[in-house]
Design a protein around this motif. Structure first.
Motif, mmCIF file in Angstrom:
data_model
loop_
_atom_site.group_PDB
_atom_site.id
_atom_site.type_symbol
_atom_site.label_atom_id
_atom_site.label_comp_id
_atom_site.label_asym_id
_atom_site.label_seq_id
_atom_site.Cartn_x
_atom_site.Cartn_y
_atom_site.Cartn_z
ATOM 1 N N ASN A 167 22.284 9.880 -22.216
ATOM 2 C CA ASN A 167 22.699 10.880 -21.377
ATOM 3 C C ASN A 167 23.961 9.967 -19.746
ATOM 4 O O ASN A 167 24.724 10.770 -19.493
ATOM 5 C CB ASN A 167 21.721 11.296 -20.713
ATOM 6 N N HIS A 168 23.485 9.292 -19.465
ATOM 7 C CA HIS A 168 24.130 8.492 -18.186
ATOM 8 C C HIS A 168 25.770 8.494 -18.828
ATOM 9 O O HIS A 168 26.767 8.184 -18.266
ATOM 10 C CB HIS A 168 23.330 7.414 -17.865
ATOM 11 N N GLU A 169 25.968 7.241 -19.936
ATOM 12 C CA GLU A 169 27.321 7.417 -20.225
ATOM 13 C C GLU A 169 28.174 8.677 -21.246
ATOM 14 O O GLU A 169 28.751 8.239 -20.354
ATOM 15 C CB GLU A 169 26.768 6.476 -22.287
ATOM 16 N N ALA A 170 26.420 9.372 -21.480
ATOM 17 C CA ALA A 170 27.910 10.933 -21.889
ATOM 18 C C ALA A 170 28.691 11.323 -20.451
ATOM 19 O O ALA A 170 29.268 11.610 -20.500
ATOM 20 C CB ALA A 170 27.287 11.420 -22.588
ATOM 21 N N VAL A 171 27.832 10.549 -19.346
ATOM 22 C CA VAL A 171 28.422 11.593 -18.024
ATOM 23 C C VAL A 171 29.145 10.927 -17.416
ATOM 24 O O VAL A 171 30.250 11.229 -17.164
ATOM 25 C CB VAL A 171 27.059 11.200 -16.823
ATOM 26 N N ALA A 172 28.722 9.860 -17.681
ATOM 27 C CA ALA A 172 30.630 9.225 -17.049
ATOM 28 C C ALA A 172 31.483 9.229 -17.895
ATOM 29 O O ALA A 172 32.982 9.094 -16.925
ATOM 30 C CB ALA A 172 29.870 7.202 -17.257
ATOM 31 N N PHE A 173 31.450 9.353 -19.446
ATOM 32 C CA PHE A 173 33.206 8.853 -19.941
ATOM 33 C C PHE A 173 33.244 10.826 -20.294
ATOM 34 O O PHE A 173 34.412 10.073 -20.150
ATOM 35 C CB PHE A 173 32.450 9.563 -21.813
ATOM 36 N N ALA A 174 32.432 11.531 -19.527
ATOM 37 C CA ALA A 174 32.676 12.927 -19.582
ATOM 38 C C ALA A 174 34.202 13.594 -18.474
ATOM 39 O O ALA A 174 34.809 13.905 -18.287
ATOM 40 C CB ALA A 174 32.100 13.835 -19.707
ATOM 41 N N GLY A 175 33.128 12.766 -16.890
ATOM 42 C CA GLY A 175 33.992 12.810 -15.655
ATOM 43 C C GLY A 175 34.888 11.687 -16.137
ATOM 44 O O GLY A 175 35.860 12.687 -15.737
ATOM 45 N N ALA A 176 35.122 10.818 -16.845
ATOM 46 C CA ALA A 176 36.300 10.071 -16.846
ATOM 47 C C ALA A 176 37.568 11.148 -17.729
ATOM 48 O O ALA A 176 39.014 10.802 -17.279
ATOM 49 C CB ALA A 176 36.137 8.951 -16.984
ATOM 50 N N ALA A 177 37.151 11.510 -18.628
ATOM 51 C CA ALA A 177 37.995 11.792 -19.429
ATOM 52 C C ALA A 177 38.461 13.393 -18.840
ATOM 53 O O ALA A 177 39.455 13.922 -19.671
ATOM 54 C CB ALA A 177 36.869 12.475 -20.677
ATOM 55 N N GLY A 178 37.469 14.278 -18.138
ATOM 56 C CA GLY A 178 38.189 14.832 -17.631
ATOM 57 C C GLY A 178 38.072 16.263 -18.590
ATOM 58 O O GLY A 178 38.342 17.462 -18.944
ATOM 59 N N LEU A 179 36.454 16.123 -19.128
ATOM 60 C CA LEU A 179 36.329 17.399 -20.103
ATOM 61 C C LEU A 179 36.359 18.575 -18.914
ATOM 62 O O LEU A 179 34.915 18.956 -19.124
ATOM 63 C CB LEU A 179 35.615 16.697 -21.006
ATOM 64 N N GLU A 180 37.288 19.341 -18.985
ATOM 65 C CA GLU A 180 36.708 20.808 -18.461
ATOM 66 C C GLU A 180 36.494 22.279 -19.184
ATOM 67 O O GLU A 180 35.743 22.722 -18.601
ATOM 68 C CB GLU A 180 38.536 21.207 -17.348
ATOM 69 N N ARG A 181 36.072 21.642 -20.083
ATOM 70 C CA ARG A 181 35.930 22.300 -21.089
ATOM 71 C C ARG A 181 34.410 22.593 -21.261
ATOM 72 O O ARG A 181 33.739 23.400 -22.377
ATOM 73 C CB ARG A 181 36.869 23.269 -22.252
ATOM 74 N N GLY A 226 13.046 10.430 -11.385
ATOM 75 C CA GLY A 226 13.761 11.476 -10.886
ATOM 76 C C GLY A 226 13.253 11.602 -9.791
ATOM 77 O O GLY A 226 12.123 11.310 -9.129
ATOM 78 N N TRP A 227 14.540 11.986 -8.656
ATOM 79 C CA TRP A 227 14.219 12.740 -7.171
ATOM 80 C C TRP A 227 14.965 14.044 -7.325
ATOM 81 O O TRP A 227 15.838 14.332 -7.848
ATOM 82 C CB TRP A 227 14.313 11.150 -6.414
ATOM 83 N N ARG A 228 14.339 14.694 -5.942
ATOM 84 C CA ARG A 228 15.245 15.900 -6.017
ATOM 85 C C ARG A 228 16.843 15.709 -5.362
ATOM 86 O O ARG A 228 16.635 14.833 -4.733
ATOM 87 C CB ARG A 228 14.585 16.949 -4.569
ATOM 88 N N GLY A 229 17.149 15.958 -5.915
ATOM 89 C CA GLY A 229 19.327 16.418 -5.998
ATOM 90 C C GLY A 229 19.731 14.774 -6.840
ATOM 91 O O GLY A 229 20.408 15.435 -6.381
ATOM 92 N N GLY A 230 18.885 14.733 -7.893
ATOM 93 C CA GLY A 230 19.067 13.331 -7.829
ATOM 94 C C GLY A 230 20.092 13.049 -9.120
ATOM 95 O O GLY A 230 21.155 13.264 -9.973
ATOM 96 N N ILE A 231 20.142 15.207 -10.188
ATOM 97 C CA ILE A 231 20.312 15.334 -10.784
ATOM 98 C C ILE A 231 21.658 15.195 -10.787
ATOM 99 O O ILE A 231 22.942 14.725 -11.174
ATOM 100 C CB ILE A 231 19.814 15.876 -11.531
ATOM 101 N N ALA A 232 22.331 16.456 -10.055
ATOM 102 C CA ALA A 232 23.229 16.625 -9.287
ATOM 103 C C ALA A 232 24.377 15.790 -8.935
ATOM 104 O O ALA A 232 25.655 14.790 -8.822
ATOM 105 C CB ALA A 232 22.826 18.051 -7.972
ATOM 106 N N ALA A 233 23.045 14.726 -8.235
ATOM 107 C CA ALA A 233 24.246 13.223 -7.383
ATOM 108 C C ALA A 233 24.939 12.738 -8.545
ATOM 109 O O ALA A 233 25.843 12.135 -7.981
ATOM 110 C CB ALA A 233 22.674 12.924 -6.101
ATOM 111 N N ARG A 234 24.023 12.907 -9.723
ATOM 112 C CA ARG A 234 24.483 11.689 -10.602
ATOM 113 C C ARG A 234 25.209 12.468 -11.271
ATOM 114 O O ARG A 234 26.709 11.230 -11.053
ATOM 115 C CB ARG A 234 23.416 11.949 -11.593
ATOM 116 N N PHE A 235 25.839 13.327 -11.552
ATOM 117 C CA PHE A 235 26.570 13.922 -12.346
ATOM 118 C C PHE A 235 28.154 13.324 -11.117
ATOM 119 O O PHE A 235 29.648 13.530 -11.716
ATOM 120 C CB PHE A 235 26.697 15.639 -12.322
ATOM 121 N N GLU A 236 28.115 13.983 -10.059
ATOM 122 C CA GLU A 236 28.786 13.876 -8.587
ATOM 123 C C GLU A 236 29.673 12.719 -8.913
ATOM 124 O O GLU A 236 30.756 12.665 -8.424
ATOM 125 C CB GLU A 236 28.074 14.840 -7.421
ATOM 126 N N ALA A 237 28.346 11.722 -8.431
ATOM 127 C CA ALA A 237 29.239 10.314 -8.715
ATOM 128 C C ALA A 237 30.734 9.791 -9.612
ATOM 129 O O ALA A 237 31.089 9.104 -9.918
ATOM 130 C CB ALA A 237 28.291 8.998 -8.574
#
Length: 234
Positions: free
Chosen positions: A156-170, A184-195
């Protein structure tokens, strides 16, 4: 595309508990199912552009259930929206039933992937979004629902990193956060995507208006993640 066939009996969110109650037997994974109920309903009732009549249309929206080990809410919503007869819910888990303890895309109308193995759904959603882009199908949205514990899986971490770099807006992720992740920790999920350059929103996973607003937030040029917080898993 409308959200339900005009000839289908109209069900509401209040009907879902009675539909879920039709599914009996062992291995129901009730907490996993209940945690997704509101998020799934708002998606299918107000957001997704897919119906039983358009389930094979190349222009349909795609929904992938990665959190597939507790599919009763998913089956109930699909039945409420006419993808399968409500009576089929009574066969859940039986030897010859299409409704297994994990959903099967070859047996259940409207199901896009066979799922239940944690960490698979989001990478598959990334591949789906890439495939649609390659075909120049720019209208269909891709949605995937994951559990917070799936971030214990490196895929999942690899997928998040790739999708962000590829700008998959759909591409859109709904992450159900019931505090079940080992790391996990509270707020950590959103922070991972935002990064990784994603648009994010964190909302009460039982608040339908908040979910709808988060689902429909504009995010040009970026994929979007909605973290839906629900009560901790018992």
């Amino acid at each position: 595309m409308t959200s339900a066939a005009s000839t289908q009996q109209q069900y509401t969110f209040a009907d879902l508990p009675s539909l879920i109650a039709r599914m009996t037997g062992a291995e129901k994974h009730v907490p996993a199912a209940n945690s997704t109920l509101d998020a799934l309903w708002v998606l299918y009732d107000r957001v997704l552009a897919v119906t039983p009549a358009t389930a094979a249309d190349p222009e349909r929206d795609r929904f992938l259930l990665s959190k597939g080990h507790g599919p009763m809410s998913y089956y109930a919503v699909l039945a409420a929206k006419g993808f399968l007869p409500v009576e089929t819910l009574d066969t859940f888990g039986a030897y010859d039933s299409p409704l297994g303890h994990h959903p099967d895309r070859l047996l259940v109308p409207g199901v896009e992937i066979g799922s239940g193995s944690l960490g698979h759904g989001l990478p598959l959603a990334v591949g789906t979004a890439l495939g649609l882009r390659a075909q120049r199908l720019t209208d269909p949205a891709v949605w995937v629902l994951i559990g917070d514990a799936e971030f214990d899986e490196g895929s999942n971490h690899e997928a998040v990193a790739f999708a962000g770099a590829a700008g998959l807006e759909r591409l859109h992720v709904v992450a159900i956060d019931n505090s079940s992740a080992t790391h996990g920790w509270r707020g950590g999920i959103a922070a991972r995507f935002e990064a990784e350059g994603w648009s994010t929103a964190t909302v009460d996973g039982r608040d339908h208006e908040a979910l709808y607003a988060a689902y429909t937030t504009p995010h040009p040029g970026r994929p979007h993640a909605v973290v839906a917080r629900v009560e901790p898993k018992n």
